[in-house]
Design an enzyme around this catalytic site. Structure first.
Site, PDB file in Angstrom:
ATOM      1  CG  ASP A  46      -1.899  -1.173   1.132  1.00  0.00           C
ATOM      2  OD1 ASP A  46      -2.284  -1.526   0.009  1.00  0.00           O
ATOM      3  OD2 ASP A  46      -2.261  -1.737   2.182  1.00  0.00           O
ATOM      4  N   GLY A  47       1.993   1.184   0.686  1.00  0.00           N
ATOM      5  CA  GLY A  47       2.922   2.317   0.721  1.00  0.00           C
ATOM      6  C   GLY A  47       3.363   2.672  -0.690  1.00  0.00           C
ATOM      7  CG  ASN A 117      -3.386   6.071   3.265  1.00  0.00           C
ATOM      8  OD1 ASN A 117      -4.311   5.499   2.703  1.00  0.00           O
ATOM      9  ND2 ASN A 117      -2.225   5.489   3.517  1.00  0.00           N
ATOM     10  CD  GLU A 118      -2.626   8.919   7.056  1.00  0.00           C
ATOM     11  OE1 GLU A 118      -1.536   9.231   6.550  1.00  0.00           O
ATOM     12  OE2 GLU A 118      -3.030   7.750   7.058  1.00  0.00           O
ATOM     13  NE  ARG A 143      -6.342  22.476  26.813  1.00  0.00           N
ATOM     14  CZ  ARG A 143      -7.514  23.074  26.641  1.00  0.00           C
ATOM     15  NH1 ARG A 143      -8.587  22.351  26.338  1.00  0.00           N
ATOM     16  NH2 ARG A 143      -7.637  24.379  26.770  1.00  0.00           N
ATOM     17  CB  ALA A 180      -2.633  10.099  22.573  1.00  0.00           C
TER      18      ALA A 180
HETATM   19  P1  NAP Z   1       4.655   2.690   5.205  1.00  0.00           P
HETATM   20  O1  NAP Z   1       5.743   1.893   5.785  1.00  0.00           O
HETATM   21  O2  NAP Z   1       4.599   2.924   3.729  1.00  0.00           O
HETATM   22  O3  NAP Z   1       3.256   2.065   5.674  1.00  0.00           O
HETATM   23  C1  NAP Z   1       3.037   1.613   6.972  1.00  0.00           C
HETATM   24  C2  NAP Z   1       1.998   0.480   6.940  1.00  0.00           C
HETATM   25  O4  NAP Z   1       0.722   1.023   6.588  1.00  0.00           O
HETATM   26  C3  NAP Z   1       2.341  -0.601   5.898  1.00  0.00           C
HETATM   27  O5  NAP Z   1       2.086  -1.872   6.441  1.00  0.00           O
HETATM   28  C4  NAP Z   1       1.399  -0.273   4.749  1.00  0.00           C
HETATM   29  O6  NAP Z   1       1.063  -1.426   3.969  1.00  0.00           O
HETATM   30  C5  NAP Z   1       0.183   0.221   5.527  1.00  0.00           C
HETATM   31  N1  NAP Z   1      -0.769   1.046   4.744  1.00  0.00           N
HETATM   32  C6  NAP Z   1      -0.521   2.176   4.031  1.00  0.00           C
HETATM   33  N2  NAP Z   1      -1.661   2.629   3.456  1.00  0.00           N
HETATM   34  C7  NAP Z   1      -2.648   1.768   3.806  1.00  0.00           C
HETATM   35  C8  NAP Z   1      -4.050   1.687   3.522  1.00  0.00           C
HETATM   36  N3  NAP Z   1      -4.672   2.618   2.791  1.00  0.00           N
HETATM   37  N4  NAP Z   1      -4.755   0.678   4.070  1.00  0.00           N
HETATM   38  C9  NAP Z   1      -4.139  -0.248   4.842  1.00  0.00           C
HETATM   39  N5  NAP Z   1      -2.835  -0.231   5.143  1.00  0.00           N
HETATM   40  C10 NAP Z   1      -2.090   0.753   4.628  1.00  0.00           C
HETATM   41  O7  NAP Z   1       4.624   4.074   6.008  1.00  0.00           O
HETATM   42  P2  NAP Z   1       4.851   5.587   5.604  1.00  0.00           P
HETATM   43  O8  NAP Z   1       5.497   5.684   4.270  1.00  0.00           O
HETATM   44  O9  NAP Z   1       5.456   6.244   6.768  1.00  0.00           O
HETATM   45  O10 NAP Z   1       3.323   6.165   5.490  1.00  0.00           O
HETATM   46  C11 NAP Z   1       2.390   5.733   4.521  1.00  0.00           C
HETATM   47  C12 NAP Z   1       1.089   5.426   5.232  1.00  0.00           C
HETATM   48  O11 NAP Z   1       1.318   4.424   6.207  1.00  0.00           O
HETATM   49  C13 NAP Z   1       0.495   6.610   6.000  1.00  0.00           C
HETATM   50  O12 NAP Z   1      -0.410   7.292   5.177  1.00  0.00           O
HETATM   51  C14 NAP Z   1      -0.197   5.962   7.183  1.00  0.00           C
HETATM   52  O13 NAP Z   1      -1.592   5.798   7.001  1.00  0.00           O
HETATM   53  C15 NAP Z   1       0.391   4.574   7.277  1.00  0.00           C
HETATM   54  N6  NAP Z   1       1.051   4.444   8.589  1.00  0.00           N
HETATM   55  C16 NAP Z   1       0.342   3.860   9.585  1.00  0.00           C
HETATM   56  C17 NAP Z   1       0.870   3.781  10.862  1.00  0.00           C
HETATM   57  C18 NAP Z   1       0.074   3.152  11.936  1.00  0.00           C
HETATM   58  O14 NAP Z   1      -0.935   2.489  11.634  1.00  0.00           O
HETATM   59  N7  NAP Z   1       0.432   3.339  13.189  1.00  0.00           N
HETATM   60  C19 NAP Z   1       2.128   4.295  11.127  1.00  0.00           C
HETATM   61  C20 NAP Z   1       2.840   4.894  10.074  1.00  0.00           C
HETATM   62  C21 NAP Z   1       2.271   4.976   8.804  1.00  0.00           C
HETATM   63  P3  NAP Z   1       2.127  -2.160   2.972  1.00  0.00           P
HETATM   64  O15 NAP Z   1       3.003  -2.965   3.837  1.00  0.00           O
HETATM   65  O16 NAP Z   1       1.255  -2.993   2.086  1.00  0.00           O
HETATM   66  O17 NAP Z   1       2.891  -1.086   2.241  1.00  0.00           O
END
Ligand code: NAP
Length: 259
Positions: A46-47, A117-118, A143, A180
């Site tokens: 997804d990334g 995404n967000e 807050r 949080a």
């Molecule tokens: P990243 O390593 O590319 O992604 C982090 C994880 O989020 C990976 O497992 C990725 O799946 C998954 N992901 C991304 N988009 C998704 C979607 N629409 N639905 C379900 N899973 C999804 O991280 P990054 O480059 O820092 O950021 C890219 C996105 O990752 C952000 O938009 C954020 O939503 C998400 N993220 C989530 C968290 C969390 O849940 N705590 C933390 C950091 C980032 P793949 O392994 O298939 O790539």
């Protein structure tokens, strides 16, 4: 059948191999065009899909996307890594439907950015105070660590880790979730996630954003001092190609419930 294509792949050996296999299978009947492709094939997770969309964000009106999964989750990808030949055959057959996913439009500091995404304001150094306005009406003072507004596509990403709801990918909705939040007698904000449609605009206002960041998908902007951020559903959308139907619930089960 689409005539031109490009491949965006995750920077690992396996994804590179799949990308080469795709190029070999498609090259006789399609033209590889990195600048103006009709079809973008994302090889990774997804990334990588999010990265692919941002790479072609200026050309969304003429580009369609499809994904093959070599990442860890792959919620947004229709094909598994062992289905490379099937994907090649489907592309060459040229029978497909399309569907769209909504984007967020974020305005801040004279900039306009799109997010798939967000959008999140986060501060891990100190508690961040944010006044939230909905359609220019004051809604609450938050807050805590921050606030996140996600699309339906992003509802399974960061939003899900925040305890937000999963929303069907076709829904034109955005979801405001807390990161949080502090809740007690003195500080009160909604606490639960709030789901809004395209008729709503959300504005975050803070008199002090020092130490905070604005995250839009995988992009990060540093915030400073007094800040105002507007978020709404964009008029622009991302078009995906559907060669085979992968029902949303099946996708959800495959990604989050199967062992
Ligand atoms: P990243 O390593 O590319 O992604 C982090 C994880 O989020 C990976 O497992 C990725 O799946 C998954 N992901 C991304 N988009 C998704 C979607 N629409 N639905 C379900 N899973 C999804 O991280 P990054 O480059 O820092 O950021 C890219 C996105 O990752 C952000 O938009 C954020 O939503 C998400 N993220 C989530 C968290 C969390 O849940 N705590 C933390 C950091 C980032 P793949 O392994 O298939 O790539």
């Amino acid at each position: 059948m689409m005539k031109t294509y490009a491949i965006v792949y995750k920077q690992d050996h396996y994804s590179k191999k799949i990308a080469e296999q795709l190029r070999e299978g498609l090259s006789h009947q399609m033209i590889y065009d990195e600048d103006s492709p009709e079809l973008v094939i994302s090889v990774g997770g997804d990334g990588t899909m999010i990265y692919s969309v941002h790479k072609y964000i200026e050309k969304l009106e003429t580009v369609s996307f499809i994904g093959i999964h070599t990442g860890t989750l792959g919620f947004l990808t229709d094909y598994q890594c062992d289905e490379c030949d099937e994907l090649i055959q489907d592309i060459l057959k040229g029978e497909y439907k399309t569907y769209s996913r909504c984007l967020l439009e974020v305005s801040f500091d004279s900039k306009k950015v799109l997010g798939m995404n967000e959008v999140r304001v986060e501060n891990n150094r100190r508690s961040q105070v944010i006044n939230v306005y909905i359609n220019d009406d004051f809604f609450e003072t938050f807050r805590g660590n921050g606030l996140c507004v996600s699309t339906a596509s992003g509802s399974t990403a960061y939003n899900k880790s925040l305890g937000g709801a999963v929303i069907h990918s076709g829904a034109g909705l955005m979801q405001l979730s807390e990161i949080a939040g502090i809740h007690h007698n003195a500080y009160r904000s909604l606490g639960s996630s709030l789901i809004l449609d395209w008729t709503h605009r959300i504005r975050f206002e803070s008199s002090d954003c020092d130490g905070a960041i604005l995250g839009v998908d995988n992009y990060v902007f540093d915030l400073k001092g007094e800040t105002s951020i507007d978020v709404k559903l964009s008029d622009r959308k991302v078009r995906f190609v559907q060669y085979k139907r992968v029902p949303f619930i099946k996708r959800l089960k495959r990604s989050f419930l199967s062992e």
